[in-house]
Design a protein around this motif. Structure first.
Motif, short mmCIF file in Angstrom:
data_model
loop_
_atom_site.label_atom_id
_atom_site.label_comp_id
_atom_site.label_asym_id
_atom_site.label_seq_id
_atom_site.Cartn_x
_atom_site.Cartn_y
_atom_site.Cartn_z
N LEU A 4 0.93 -1.06 0.29
CA LEU A 4 -0.62 -0.08 -0.24
C LEU A 4 0.37 1.48 -0.26
O LEU A 4 1.66 1.30 0.70
CB LEU A 4 -0.28 -0.56 1.09
CG LEU A 4 -2.21 0.24 1.49
CD1 LEU A 4 -2.94 -0.09 2.40
CD2 LEU A 4 -1.94 1.88 2.33
N ARG A 5 0.89 1.63 -0.79
CA ARG A 5 1.43 3.15 -0.61
C ARG A 5 0.44 4.52 -1.20
O ARG A 5 -0.29 4.79 -1.96
CB ARG A 5 2.16 3.56 -2.50
CG ARG A 5 2.85 2.58 -2.39
CD ARG A 5 4.26 2.82 -3.41
NE ARG A 5 4.50 1.68 -3.53
CZ ARG A 5 5.33 1.13 -5.35
NH1 ARG A 5 4.90 1.73 -6.02
NH2 ARG A 5 6.24 -0.33 -5.77
N SER A 96 -3.84 10.78 -11.17
CA SER A 96 -4.43 10.53 -10.85
C SER A 96 -5.09 9.36 -10.07
O SER A 96 -5.77 8.32 -10.86
CB SER A 96 -5.84 11.12 -10.45
OG SER A 96 -6.20 12.20 -11.07
N ALA A 97 -4.90 9.30 -8.71
CA ALA A 97 -5.15 7.29 -8.79
C ALA A 97 -5.80 7.34 -7.07
O ALA A 97 -6.20 6.23 -6.38
CB ALA A 97 -3.65 6.90 -8.07
N ARG A 100 -9.30 4.90 -6.53
CA ARG A 100 -8.42 3.76 -6.95
C ARG A 100 -8.61 3.12 -5.25
O ARG A 100 -9.08 2.51 -4.58
CB ARG A 100 -8.26 3.36 -7.39
CG ARG A 100 -7.41 2.00 -8.17
CD ARG A 100 -6.44 1.25 -8.37
NE ARG A 100 -5.28 1.48 -7.82
CZ ARG A 100 -4.18 2.12 -7.08
NH1 ARG A 100 -4.50 2.99 -7.76
NH2 ARG A 100 -3.60 1.58 -6.18
N TYR A 101 -7.29 4.24 -4.62
CA TYR A 101 -6.74 3.73 -3.27
C TYR A 101 -8.44 3.74 -2.42
O TYR A 101 -8.16 2.72 -1.56
CB TYR A 101 -5.59 4.48 -2.95
CG TYR A 101 -5.11 4.68 -1.97
CD1 TYR A 101 -4.14 4.02 -2.23
CD2 TYR A 101 -5.72 5.61 -0.42
CE1 TYR A 101 -3.50 4.35 -0.80
CE2 TYR A 101 -4.25 5.35 0.77
CZ TYR A 101 -3.61 4.81 0.61
OH TYR A 101 -2.86 4.81 1.31
N GLU A 104 -10.63 0.31 -3.40
CA GLU A 104 -9.57 -1.07 -2.95
C GLU A 104 -9.90 -1.26 -1.57
O GLU A 104 -9.78 -2.34 -1.14
CB GLU A 104 -8.88 -0.93 -3.53
CG GLU A 104 -8.25 -1.41 -4.97
CD GLU A 104 -6.77 -0.96 -5.39
OE1 GLU A 104 -7.06 -1.23 -7.07
OE2 GLU A 104 -6.26 -0.66 -4.82
N GLY A 259 2.74 8.04 -3.87
CA GLY A 259 1.71 7.44 -3.21
C GLY A 259 0.34 8.15 -3.77
O GLY A 259 -0.05 9.60 -3.52
N ASN A 260 -0.77 7.35 -2.63
CA ASN A 260 -2.16 8.76 -2.48
C ASN A 260 -1.97 9.19 -0.88
O ASN A 260 -2.31 8.70 -0.15
CB ASN A 260 -2.79 7.58 -2.65
CG ASN A 260 -3.17 7.19 -3.98
OD1 ASN A 260 -3.06 7.99 -4.76
ND2 ASN A 260 -2.65 6.03 -4.58
#
Ligand SMILES: Cc1cc2nc3c(=O)[nH]c(=O)nc-3n(C[C@H](O)[C@H](O)[C@H](O)COP(=O)(O)O)c2cc1C
Ligand code: SF4
Ligand code: FES
Lengths: 454, 188
Positions: A4-5, A96-97, A100-101, A104, A259-260
């Motif tokens: 996990l980032r 952009s992610a 999703r983070y 998930e 990371g997020n």
């Protein structure tokens, strides 16, 4: 699942992240999840919920920063036809992610938020429009909806309340434009995703299938359970005067810890990029950064002290010592914007012209083709970039880029994609003019040279 | 002889009641067709149209707009390699070249001689913190290197049937197609 980032145990959205099996209902509920939805459906009225979210100061996290409570209050109080909440989980903005983070790791947080939001706007059926490539989030949400049904949290009487509720998932099939709210609704109706020319009636009157509709981003809705559980005042303690709370940032590119990250609004991009993401790679210097996905105008590397405040960031006073690019949003000039929170970092070994070329390829490829400036201008810009980068360009190509950016901006296009393409060119051309001249006039790339020497 | 099997056509005919409007069933229906055939042939599209009682031109218009629908054959495994900015900053272009070579391909979107591979450069896949990355057989693969790509390709060569099966979708929203194209211009 891979490592996990990003933020775990953050203040709001990520408070439980890092807990094993957080994606299951039992673990999520064991930590305190679903208390907010229970409270909302059994002890609060629609109006109270809308007022609470209004009072929290929450603004949409999909890129336009619009007040969530006000958006909800635009929905009719009575309707002869069903009304819908549509969650925008199309996340396709380069860089952009974060959605999703969130999906998930904590699908139930989104689903609980949907339960509350749907009830608040008097809807019985919510839809999640999720991009087709998101396999893991799709599976997690599907399983989580199954768990909710099993527990009776969806169905005829969720938490014993007389308010039947259902959540459905619709998978997208590629195309960035599906994230634009009008295009998304067209797509959900089974059509080609082309933005709607919004004039009254707005989606709150006539949205999907001609029914009153509210569209909200994944992060926006995921924030709602915390607000209802802890109260608007507690949420409004975070943030600035007009931009409350925390938000998610995706940091990618040339940093030590991509990371997020969840961070309070109002801190600076230095806090984020150097503090949380570890700063530049060893021996390198940050040359450029995009604050909110590729559509947010690029900023020079020495301006990391810019605020993350949603309004403050737009102030051209942020551009200390730099020329002001010809950027236009609703008739006003601005420096850049918080956008989707996707922060892209580029260092001194990468060419600014090549980066802009790649982004223009993206906008040209994703244009839905409905408006002429966007359809034609994007391709025109790509050809100018190709010419410049081939070493055969000249001042005329730079002039073409300048004309194209002006033609794309200022309400000439139906949706934000056209403006964004214009902003990419305008901001890059202003802040990295030297590199454009190097390529166009001298067939030379200082970034490549720096990389070769190193 | 129809292009689509009877049971797929039955599944498609069962879709409309699950949605407020029949047209919302078009994409889930095309998913089922593509799932069965690998890509959407003109016959398949017109059978979908017929089964849903829609105009064939309309169905084709939808199929050609969205990049995850294929109207040309593709390999058994499609490497959707992100080449957008965050991945490009971390070496995606070189990896794309490498993957094409290893898969035995000269051009994006074509099928390797053994029928196993297609490589496509795609736009941001929303996993930029793991750049460079790609999607392959319904899974994201992160922190790609040339070695990692070699290993993924070799695994698929040694067991050609190892493609992960698409998960069953919940009511209505059909599973994503097993094979998809990506770099297609949305004709306006
Ligand atoms: C070209 C374009 C792409 C967009 N993509 C997304 C997206 O992927 N996700 C998203 O939530 N909003 C996206 N938006 C913004 C939506 O139109 C809309 O404002 C948002 O979903 C509203 O939710 P919010 O109020 O919670 O932010 C996009 C807008 C444009 C113009
Ligand atoms: S600006 Fe571009 S993407 Fe948006 S509606 Fe016009 S042509 Fe389509
Ligand atoms: S740019 Fe490659 S995943 Fe976002």
């Amino acid at each position: 699942m891979p490592e996990l980032r990003g933020t775990t145990k953050g203040p709001v959205l990520t408070r439980w992240f890092g807990t094993e099996n957080l994606h299951t209902l039992d673990v999520y509920e064991g930590l305190g999840g679903y208390a907010a939805m229970r409270k909302a459906l059994t002890t609060m009225t629609h109006e109270q919920l809308i007022d609470e979210v209004k009072a929290s100061g929450l603004r949409g996290r999909g890129g336009a920063d619009f007040s969530t409570g006000i958006k909800w209050s635009l929905m009719p109080k009575e309707s002869a036809v069903p009304m819908h909440l549509v969650v925008n989980a199309d996340e396709s903005e380069p860089g952009s992610a974060k959605d999703r983070y969130l999906m998930e790791n904590s699908p139930h947080m989104l689903l609980e938020g949907i339960g509350i939001a749907a009830f608040a706007i008097r809807s019985h059926q919510a839809w999640i429009y999720i991009r087709g490539e998101y396999d893991v989030p799709f599976r997690r949400l599907t399983d989580a909806i199954g768990e909710m049904r099993g527990k009776g949290y969806l169905g005829d009487k969720p938490f014993g309340a007389d308010w039947p509720l259902d959540i459905r998932i619709f998978r997208g099939h590629g195309a960035y434009i599906c994230g634009e709210e009008g295009a998304l609704l067209e797509s959900l109706e089974g059509k080609r995703a082309q933005p709607r020319a919004w004039k009254p009636p707005y989606p709150a009157q006539k949205g999907v299938w001609g029914r009153p509709t509210t569209v909200n981003n994944v992060e926006t809705i995921s924030t709602v359970p915390w607000i209802i559980e802890n109260g608007a005042a507690a949420y409004a303690k975070f943030g600035t005067e007009k931009a409350k709370g925390t938000r998610m940032f995706t940091v990618s590119g040339h940093v030590q810890r991509p990371g997020n990250y969840e961070m309070e609004i109002g801190k600076t991009y230095r806090d984020l990029i150097e503090g949380l993401a570890g700063g530049a790679l060893p021996g390198r210097k940050i040359k450029a950064w995009w604050p909110g996905g590729s559509s947010a105008p690029v900023m020079p590397g020495d301006l990391l002290d810019t605020t993350t405040d949603l309004d403050g960031i737009k102030d051209v006073a942020n551009l200390k010592g730099h020329p002001i690019p010809p950027l236009n949003i609703g008739g006003r000039t601005f420096a850049t914007m918080g956008g989707s929170g996707g922060v892209i970092v580029m260092d001194d070994r990468f060419c600014a012209v090549k980066a802009a070329h790649r982004l223009l390829q993206f906008y040209a490829h994703e244009s839905c083709g409905k408006c002429t400036p966007c359809r034609v201008g994007g391709n025109w810009a790509v050809r100018a970039y190709e010419h410049i980068l081939s070493g055969e360009g000249g001042q005329e190509d730079i002039n073409i880029l300048d004309r194209v950016q002006a033609g794309l901006q200022g309400g000439r296009c139906l949706c934000g994609l056209g403006d964004a393409a214009g902003w990419v060119i305008a901001s890059s051309l202003t802040h990295f003019h030297k590199e454009y001249e190097e390529h166009a006039l001298h067939n030379f790339c200082s970034a490549e040279k720096a990389a070769a020497v190193a | 002889m129809s292009a689509l099997s009877t049971h797929v056509l039955e599944e498609i005919r069962a879709l409309p009641p699950q949605f407020p409007d029949i047209r919302t069933a078009v994409m889930p229906a095309l998913d089922l067709a593509q799932e069965e055939l690998g890509y959407l042939t003109p016959e398949a599209m017109s059978e979908v149209a017929h089964a849903l009682d829609l105009d064939p031109g309309y169905v084709e218009g939808v199929a050609t707009f969205y990049t995850l629908f294929h109207t040309e054959p593709v390999g058994k495994h499609v490497l959707y390699m992100c080449t957008n900015i965050s991945c490009k900053l971390r070496g995606a272009d070189e990896l794309l070249e490498h993957a094409m070579q290893q898969a035995g391909l000269k051009e994006q979107g074509t099928v390797s001689a053994d029928g196993l591979f297609t490589v496509e450069a795609v736009e941001c896949l929303g996993a930029c913190e793991y750049a460079p990355m790609m999607r392959l057989d319904h899974a994201y693969h992160y922190d790609l290197t040339t070695e990692r790509i070699d290993a993924l390709i070799a695994e698929r060569r040694s067991s050609p049937r190892s493609g992960e099966v698409a998960p069953k979708a919940p009511e209505g929203s059909a599973p994503t197609p097993r094979k998809r194209a990506t770099k297609k211009k949305a004709d306006a």
